[in-house]
Design an enzyme around this catalytic site. Sequence first.
Site, PDB file in Angstrom:
ATOM      1  CE  LYS A 107       0.498  -1.365   4.461  1.00  0.00           C
ATOM      2  NZ  LYS A 107       0.200  -2.445   5.362  1.00  0.00           N
ATOM      3  CD  GLU A 131      -9.052  -7.248  -3.837  1.00  0.00           C
ATOM      4  OE1 GLU A 131      -9.633  -7.232  -4.915  1.00  0.00           O
ATOM      5  OE2 GLU A 131      -9.308  -6.434  -2.928  1.00  0.00           O
ATOM      6  CB  VAL A 134      -7.051  -1.634   0.560  1.00  0.00           C
ATOM      7  CG1 VAL A 134      -8.056  -1.007   1.517  1.00  0.00           C
ATOM      8  CG2 VAL A 134      -6.190  -0.562  -0.085  1.00  0.00           C
ATOM      9  N   GLY A 188       1.004 -10.248  15.460  1.00  0.00           N
ATOM     10  CA  GLY A 188       1.561 -10.055  14.121  1.00  0.00           C
ATOM     11  C   GLY A 188       0.727  -9.101  13.274  1.00  0.00           C
ATOM     12  CD  GLU A 191       2.306  -2.157   8.235  1.00  0.00           C
ATOM     13  OE1 GLU A 191       3.204  -2.164   7.387  1.00  0.00           O
ATOM     14  OE2 GLU A 191       1.304  -2.859   8.130  1.00  0.00           O
ATOM     15  CG  ASP A 202      -1.632   0.476   7.490  1.00  0.00           C
ATOM     16  OD1 ASP A 202      -0.858  -0.196   6.787  1.00  0.00           O
ATOM     17  OD2 ASP A 202      -2.814   0.133   7.716  1.00  0.00           O
ATOM     18  CE  LYS A 206      -3.878  -1.241   5.065  1.00  0.00           C
ATOM     19  NZ  LYS A 206      -4.003  -1.785   6.426  1.00  0.00           N
ATOM     20  N   GLY A 304      -2.589 -10.131   8.561  1.00  0.00           N
ATOM     21  CA  GLY A 304      -2.212 -11.497   8.926  1.00  0.00           C
ATOM     22  C   GLY A 304      -1.843 -12.317   7.701  1.00  0.00           C
TER      23      GLY A 304
HETATM   24  N1  HSE Z   1      -0.524  -3.126  10.008  1.00  0.00           N
HETATM   25  C1  HSE Z   1      -1.648  -3.320   9.161  1.00  0.00           C
HETATM   26  C2  HSE Z   1      -2.885  -3.309  10.038  1.00  0.00           C
HETATM   27  C3  HSE Z   1      -1.497  -4.630   8.422  1.00  0.00           C
HETATM   28  O1  HSE Z   1      -2.767  -3.271  11.267  1.00  0.00           O
HETATM   29  O2  HSE Z   1      -3.973  -3.279   9.515  1.00  0.00           O
HETATM   30  C4  HSE Z   1      -2.172  -4.730   7.112  1.00  0.00           C
HETATM   31  O3  HSE Z   1      -1.965  -3.673   6.244  1.00  0.00           O
END
Ligand code: HSE
Length: 435
Positions: A107, A131, A134, A188, A191, A202, A206, A304
């Site tokens: 992204k 795809e 986002v 996990g 970022e 982030d 998006k 994930g």
């Molecule tokens: N770090 C991002 C989130 C992961 O927490 O949504 C996916 O882009």
Amino acid sequence: MNAQRVKIGIVGLGVVGMGVARALRRNRAVIRARAGAGVDVRWAAEVDRKRLAASGLPPECCTGDYRAVLSDPEVQIVVEVVGGTGVAREVVLGALRAGKHVVTANKALLAKHWPEVFTLAHERGCAVGFEASVMAGVPVIRGLQEGLAGNAVQSLFGILNGTTNFVLTRMARGLEFDAALAEAREKGLAEADASLDIDGHDAAQKLAILGSISTGKWLPPSDVAREGIGHVERYDIAEAREQFGYALRLLAVFKDRGDRVEARVHPTFVPLSHPLAAVENEFNALLVNGDTAGPITFSGRGAGERPAASGVVSDIVNIARSLHQSGGRMTYVPMRPSAERALVIPLDEVQSKFYLRFSVVDRPRVLAFLAGALGERDVSIATCHQRGRSETGGAVPVVVVTHAARGGAIREALAEIDGRADFVKRKTVAIRIEE
Ligand code: HSE
């Protein structure tokens, strides 16, 4: 070229790359049936040898140098899952220059280099599948580009970042910010640099991608007004829930206002009955208002290994199918970007209801002063609530909910109010409300 087999190169074997390799193996039969051709991983490029070994791919498919992927004429699709805007940009542009189709989950790269990537792709007749960039496996990109292709998109409301949604949900249940973020990291979701999540970068990237698709003009991520959740306090989450029935979300908002657009990411109160209030933990959601289809909601896991791999593999299948159907030639080139840039309305001009929490000394005429500073700027008060009583000159919280007001009017009123150190004891908390 053998249209029965499509050869791909995966660049980067982090969480997403590994997930893609595993999903291609696990769902080999179903992928072949849907694409009409088998998908072979010809190369996996990764500098970390341990990850290459763990991928389960044969040694002759493994390389430490992504250039081996770009220079192999057999490779038709390059899957960029390196992340960031450094090497990843070289990989994507290099692949397109070599006439290869690209699938990317990146992204940050796409939002920032949108015109460059898509102009080059269009010139070379190559597809760029994104795809997973986002909401990972939730098909919002294809939803907007194809499923809703017959609509003018009037507005988008999204929870586009799983980490911040996880943190806000946990804080609403009483957990401290730091503990909630640590939990999101362990899962996990975050970022590598979690400030990209927490500060709203982030989500802004998006939203820039979704807004660029919706307008057909480039919406640079730096033009998206952005405020993160780093300063959010549990007090306001609890107070707004109890007193006014609101839940706090990091909302990404896009609105088409004719020749300009609203594009903003900030903590936002939404009524508990709002569909986005029901989106909890790491889940993402996007509410699209199309002029023809009406309101449509997408929701699911936006982060994930498996959700991201699902999005990436869907693009691989789509391109492989198109290659198969046209005997090795690509006929499906999704978009030609306009060179035009979307014009974003400054946040000062954007109208919303506001939640304001003042920390003021408890004495007569203070409330009159607050109401005066707001009223002079045409900000009308819908509700006012004082929590507790202090007869010793200490500060008490006074919470005000306004009617719709211009952001600039609120900013100016708070500058005047917060300047009154004699009775305002700390900076006022201001949070927008979307009904
Ligand atoms: N770090 C991002 C989130 C992961 O927490 O949504 C996916 O882009």
